[in-house]
Design a protein around this motif. Sequence first.
Motif, PDB file in Angstrom:
ATOM      1  N   ARG A  51       7.318  36.157  17.464  1.00  0.00           N
ATOM      2  CA  ARG A  51       8.295  36.301  16.941  1.00  0.00           C
ATOM      3  C   ARG A  51       8.105  36.308  15.362  1.00  0.00           C
ATOM      4  O   ARG A  51       9.101  36.788  13.879  1.00  0.00           O
ATOM      5  CB  ARG A  51       8.764  34.237  16.738  1.00  0.00           C
ATOM      6  N   TYR A 103      10.171  38.829  13.223  1.00  0.00           N
ATOM      7  CA  TYR A 103      10.174  39.170  11.333  1.00  0.00           C
ATOM      8  C   TYR A 103       9.886  39.957  11.011  1.00  0.00           C
ATOM      9  O   TYR A 103      10.178  40.288   9.401  1.00  0.00           O
ATOM     10  CB  TYR A 103      10.005  37.429  11.053  1.00  0.00           C
ATOM     11  N   HIS A 104       8.569  40.338  11.471  1.00  0.00           N
ATOM     12  CA  HIS A 104       7.297  40.145   9.807  1.00  0.00           C
ATOM     13  C   HIS A 104       7.025  41.989  10.602  1.00  0.00           C
ATOM     14  O   HIS A 104       6.438  42.340  10.214  1.00  0.00           O
ATOM     15  CB  HIS A 104       6.096  39.168   9.121  1.00  0.00           C
ATOM     16  N   SER A 133       4.207  32.154  21.684  1.00  0.00           N
ATOM     17  CA  SER A 133       3.245  31.139  21.187  1.00  0.00           C
ATOM     18  C   SER A 133       4.149  30.105  22.020  1.00  0.00           C
ATOM     19  O   SER A 133       4.643  29.148  21.297  1.00  0.00           O
ATOM     20  CB  SER A 133       3.405  31.354  20.035  1.00  0.00           C
ATOM     21  N   LYS A 170      -0.181  28.433  25.792  1.00  0.00           N
ATOM     22  CA  LYS A 170      -1.600  28.699  25.552  1.00  0.00           C
ATOM     23  C   LYS A 170      -3.051  28.376  26.033  1.00  0.00           C
ATOM     24  O   LYS A 170      -3.349  27.680  26.523  1.00  0.00           O
ATOM     25  CB  LYS A 170      -1.745  26.966  24.491  1.00  0.00           C
ATOM     26  N   GLY A 200       1.155  30.960  13.923  1.00  0.00           N
ATOM     27  CA  GLY A 200       0.556  29.145  13.776  1.00  0.00           C
ATOM     28  C   GLY A 200       0.052  28.896  14.672  1.00  0.00           C
ATOM     29  O   GLY A 200      -0.947  29.479  14.948  1.00  0.00           O
ATOM     30  N   ASP A 208      -5.246  28.715  17.401  1.00  0.00           N
ATOM     31  CA  ASP A 208      -6.120  28.629  18.707  1.00  0.00           C
ATOM     32  C   ASP A 208      -6.838  29.517  19.306  1.00  0.00           C
ATOM     33  O   ASP A 208      -7.874  29.872  19.923  1.00  0.00           O
ATOM     34  CB  ASP A 208      -5.632  26.952  18.821  1.00  0.00           C
ATOM     35  N   THR A 250       1.304  31.303  10.011  1.00  0.00           N
ATOM     36  CA  THR A 250       2.371  31.208   9.348  1.00  0.00           C
ATOM     37  C   THR A 250       3.412  30.259   9.308  1.00  0.00           C
ATOM     38  O   THR A 250       4.630  30.870   9.263  1.00  0.00           O
ATOM     39  CB  THR A 250       2.987  32.693  10.325  1.00  0.00           C
ATOM     40  N   ASP A 298      -3.561  22.496   7.762  1.00  0.00           N
ATOM     41  CA  ASP A 298      -3.918  22.540   9.010  1.00  0.00           C
ATOM     42  C   ASP A 298      -4.952  23.012  10.073  1.00  0.00           C
ATOM     43  O   ASP A 298      -5.720  23.445   9.801  1.00  0.00           O
ATOM     44  CB  ASP A 298      -3.054  20.721   9.629  1.00  0.00           C
ATOM     45  N   LYS A 311      -3.687  19.101  27.090  1.00  0.00           N
ATOM     46  CA  LYS A 311      -4.166  20.267  25.211  1.00  0.00           C
ATOM     47  C   LYS A 311      -5.263  20.152  25.360  1.00  0.00           C
ATOM     48  O   LYS A 311      -5.964  19.293  25.046  1.00  0.00           O
ATOM     49  CB  LYS A 311      -3.496  19.012  24.705  1.00  0.00           C
ATOM     50  N   PHE A 366       5.664  33.742   4.219  1.00  0.00           N
ATOM     51  CA  PHE A 366       5.485  33.572   6.225  1.00  0.00           C
ATOM     52  C   PHE A 366       6.987  32.530   5.807  1.00  0.00           C
ATOM     53  O   PHE A 366       7.749  32.874   7.055  1.00  0.00           O
ATOM     54  CB  PHE A 366       5.041  34.184   6.938  1.00  0.00           C
ATOM     55  N   THR A 402      11.003  32.299   6.754  1.00  0.00           N
ATOM     56  CA  THR A 402      11.977  32.810   8.182  1.00  0.00           C
ATOM     57  C   THR A 402      11.764  31.907   9.519  1.00  0.00           C
ATOM     58  O   THR A 402      11.990  31.639  10.553  1.00  0.00           O
ATOM     59  CB  THR A 402      10.848  34.234   9.090  1.00  0.00           C
ATOM     60  N   LEU A 403      10.859  30.370   8.843  1.00  0.00           N
ATOM     61  CA  LEU A 403      10.135  29.326   9.603  1.00  0.00           C
ATOM     62  C   LEU A 403      11.899  28.598   9.827  1.00  0.00           C
ATOM     63  O   LEU A 403      12.702  28.239   8.868  1.00  0.00           O
ATOM     64  CB  LEU A 403       9.485  28.582   9.102  1.00  0.00           C
ATOM     65  N   GLU A 450      10.324  23.588  12.445  1.00  0.00           N
ATOM     66  CA  GLU A 450       8.501  23.675  12.428  1.00  0.00           C
ATOM     67  C   GLU A 450       8.842  23.390  10.868  1.00  0.00           C
ATOM     68  O   GLU A 450       7.669  22.825  10.757  1.00  0.00           O
ATOM     69  CB  GLU A 450       8.166  25.051  12.706  1.00  0.00           C
ATOM     70  N   LYS A 462       8.496  18.040  19.151  1.00  0.00           N
ATOM     71  CA  LYS A 462       7.042  19.274  18.931  1.00  0.00           C
ATOM     72  C   LYS A 462       5.699  17.839  17.841  1.00  0.00           C
ATOM     73  O   LYS A 462       5.762  17.003  17.829  1.00  0.00           O
ATOM     74  CB  LYS A 462       7.118  20.084  18.134  1.00  0.00           C
TER      75      LYS A 462
HETATM   76  N1  LIG Z   1      -7.101  24.071  15.473  1.00  0.00           N
HETATM   77  C1  LIG Z   1      -7.025  22.929  14.720  1.00  0.00           C
HETATM   78  O1  LIG Z   1      -7.390  22.583  14.140  1.00  0.00           O
HETATM   79  C2  LIG Z   1      -5.717  22.219  15.180  1.00  0.00           C
HETATM   80  C3  LIG Z   1      -5.240  21.405  13.951  1.00  0.00           C
HETATM   81  C4  LIG Z   1      -3.119  21.239  14.514  1.00  0.00           C
HETATM   82  C5  LIG Z   1      -2.990  21.905  14.873  1.00  0.00           C
HETATM   83  N2  LIG Z   1      -3.604  22.256  16.256  1.00  0.00           N
HETATM   84  C6  LIG Z   1      -2.436  23.190  17.305  1.00  0.00           C
HETATM   85  O2  LIG Z   1      -1.305  23.861  16.673  1.00  0.00           O
HETATM   86  C7  LIG Z   1      -0.151  23.721  17.726  1.00  0.00           C
HETATM   87  C8  LIG Z   1       0.972  23.562  16.834  1.00  0.00           C
HETATM   88  O3  LIG Z   1       1.204  24.369  15.615  1.00  0.00           O
HETATM   89  P1  LIG Z   1       2.663  25.552  15.433  1.00  0.00           P
HETATM   90  O4  LIG Z   1       3.095  24.106  14.850  1.00  0.00           O
HETATM   91  O5  LIG Z   1       2.363  26.034  14.033  1.00  0.00           O
HETATM   92  O6  LIG Z   1       2.945  25.807  16.585  1.00  0.00           O
HETATM   93  P2  LIG Z   1       3.133  27.506  17.015  1.00  0.00           P
HETATM   94  O7  LIG Z   1       1.369  28.242  16.836  1.00  0.00           O
HETATM   95  O8  LIG Z   1       3.574  27.555  18.033  1.00  0.00           O
HETATM   96  O9  LIG Z   1       4.594  27.467  15.977  1.00  0.00           O
HETATM   97  C9  LIG Z   1       5.416  27.321  16.348  1.00  0.00           C
HETATM   98  C10 LIG Z   1       6.836  28.011  16.391  1.00  0.00           C
HETATM   99  O10 LIG Z   1       7.188  28.596  15.001  1.00  0.00           O
HETATM  100  C11 LIG Z   1       7.521  29.922  15.260  1.00  0.00           C
HETATM  101  N3  LIG Z   1       6.007  30.831  14.168  1.00  0.00           N
HETATM  102  C12 LIG Z   1       5.578  30.695  14.014  1.00  0.00           C
HETATM  103  N4  LIG Z   1       5.593  31.226  12.232  1.00  0.00           N
HETATM  104  C13 LIG Z   1       7.041  31.811  12.330  1.00  0.00           C
HETATM  105  C14 LIG Z   1       7.461  32.454  11.028  1.00  0.00           C
HETATM  106  N5  LIG Z   1       6.920  32.510   9.567  1.00  0.00           N
HETATM  107  N6  LIG Z   1       8.741  32.277  11.268  1.00  0.00           N
HETATM  108  C15 LIG Z   1       9.404  31.896  12.132  1.00  0.00           C
HETATM  109  N7  LIG Z   1       8.476  31.969  13.381  1.00  0.00           N
HETATM  110  C16 LIG Z   1       7.615  31.474  13.262  1.00  0.00           C
HETATM  111  C17 LIG Z   1       6.082  30.458  16.783  1.00  0.00           C
HETATM  112  O11 LIG Z   1       6.939  31.614  16.797  1.00  0.00           O
HETATM  113  C18 LIG Z   1       6.573  28.768  17.587  1.00  0.00           C
HETATM  114  O12 LIG Z   1       8.190  29.260  18.239  1.00  0.00           O
HETATM  115  C19 LIG Z   1      -0.686  22.677  18.815  1.00  0.00           C
HETATM  116  O13 LIG Z   1      -1.232  23.610  20.166  1.00  0.00           O
HETATM  117  C20 LIG Z   1      -2.346  22.062  18.342  1.00  0.00           C
HETATM  118  O14 LIG Z   1      -2.419  21.859  19.016  1.00  0.00           O
HETATM  119  C21 LIG Z   1      -4.725  22.909  15.899  1.00  0.00           C
END
Ligand SMILES: NC(=O)c1ccc[n+]([C@@H]2O[C@H](COP(=O)([O-])OP(=O)(O)OC[C@H]3O[C@@H](n4cnc5c(N)ncnc54)[C@H](O)[C@@H]3O)[C@@H](O)[C@H]2O)c1
Length: 363
Positions: A45, A49-50, A72, A77, A105, A110, A130, A137, A152, A170, A173-174, A178, A263
């Motif tokens: 995604r 957008y970008h 994603s 994952k 994201g 990860d 993004t 986080d 998970k 970024f 566009t979210l 989200e 989510k």
């Molecule tokens: N490593 C860590 O310390 C840590 C901490 C917290 C969560 N997590 C993990 O992170 C994941 C959740 O991350 P998330 O919420 O970013 O989810 P994600 O990566 O799935 O992104 C969420 C959605 O937003 C879309 N997206 C991303 N950037 C965008 C943008 N700029 N514009 C439009 N759409 C965009 C993606 O395509 C996706 O559909 C989980 O798997 C969780 O386990 C890891």
Amino acid sequence: MKKINVNLSQNPYPVYIGSNIVDQLNKKIIKHCKGSSLFFVIDSRVNHYHGKLITKIIKEFPNKTGKFIFNSTEKNKSYESLNHIYEKLINGKYGRDTAIIAIGGGITGDIAGFAAATYMRGVEYVQVPTTLLADIDSSVGGKTGFNFGGIKNIIGAFHQPKFVLIDTSFLTTLDKNELICGLGEALKYSFIATEALAKFFNLKFKSLLQGEQSSIAKLIEESIEFKSAVVESDEKESGLRKILNLGHTFAHAIEAEQKNLIKHGQAVVAGIVCSIFLSQSLGILNPRKEKEFLNAVNLFKGSIKLKSPNADKIYRFMQTDKKNRSGDIKFVLIQDTGKILLDISAGKKLVLDSIKKGIEVFA
Ligand SMILES: NC(=O)c1ccc[n+]([C@@H]2O[C@H](COP(=O)([O-])OP(=O)(O)OC[C@H]3O[C@@H](n4cnc5c(N)ncnc54)[C@H](O)[C@@H]3O)[C@@H](O)[C@H]2O)c1
């Protein structure tokens, strides 16, 4: 551009925060990475957008580059996605001097981070988050991994990035949903960090929900300052870092019971409410604070909806959580703003009652 340093003794790195700063990515890569080849893992995604801007950046890098565009989802994952990355790296003859650049994201970060932790026993990587959740986080702290056998993040590694570049533009566009997920993780910080952050969060919640840039930028800066301090004091989560898991024991079970239709960030908010009720019934929570915390949680009413939640099922998911190998469920609970208690056990009735009260808020 603001710079916050994560001062780890072995692997210190900077976090750059600003608006429209991604065009400086190559400059920062040349400064911080020894890697002469780059391999980008990009959320599809974000690419939609970008993509033009990202392609321009990739083209302008003077040495070898490659990419993997990734849809994603939690389902993706997976080891299969990781396999594609490994195949592309091996077929493309990427060496140990490669840097992997994650643009997306938390899921993208990860999985790309895990590929970097394991390819040729570890190569450099960079996080370009993004989503708001990844900005505040997941991009900082070096936790990488993927889901396996329906569990998970069961396979993973600690591997710190060479730097993190947070470009708040970024976020324009979210999806709203989200943004709410990111605010769910921010709610957690507002409880476990400082009174000042809690005050800011409550006061600015409406602007944050509307994606107002200056409030979002401040939230990201404050959150990164706090998270980096926690990571600095406990890089591998042997103690203090567990405070970042407030609400997560409940949240993972709620996510599973809701068949992943909500989510992660939304489940975290529901999990935090359950933790507040459990802290209260164990006599841990400062009674003055309970109302304040619940008021903050109520800001999310209308943005989170659980579908016919069942407390018994949620409890069963907590019990059978395969990560919980000893069978004893341990909770991260809250006493006051910034006062968190770790590894607390509680009886079934109290836990079940807390779940019932918690899910009622978002049922
Ligand atoms: N490593 C860590 O310390 C840590 C901490 C917290 C969560 N997590 C993990 O992170 C994941 C959740 O991350 P998330 O919420 O970013 O989810 P994600 O990566 O799935 O992104 C969420 C959605 O937003 C879309 N997206 C991303 N950037 C965008 C943008 N700029 N514009 C439009 N759409 C965009 C993606 O395509 C996706 O559909 C989980 O798997 C969780 O386990 C890891």
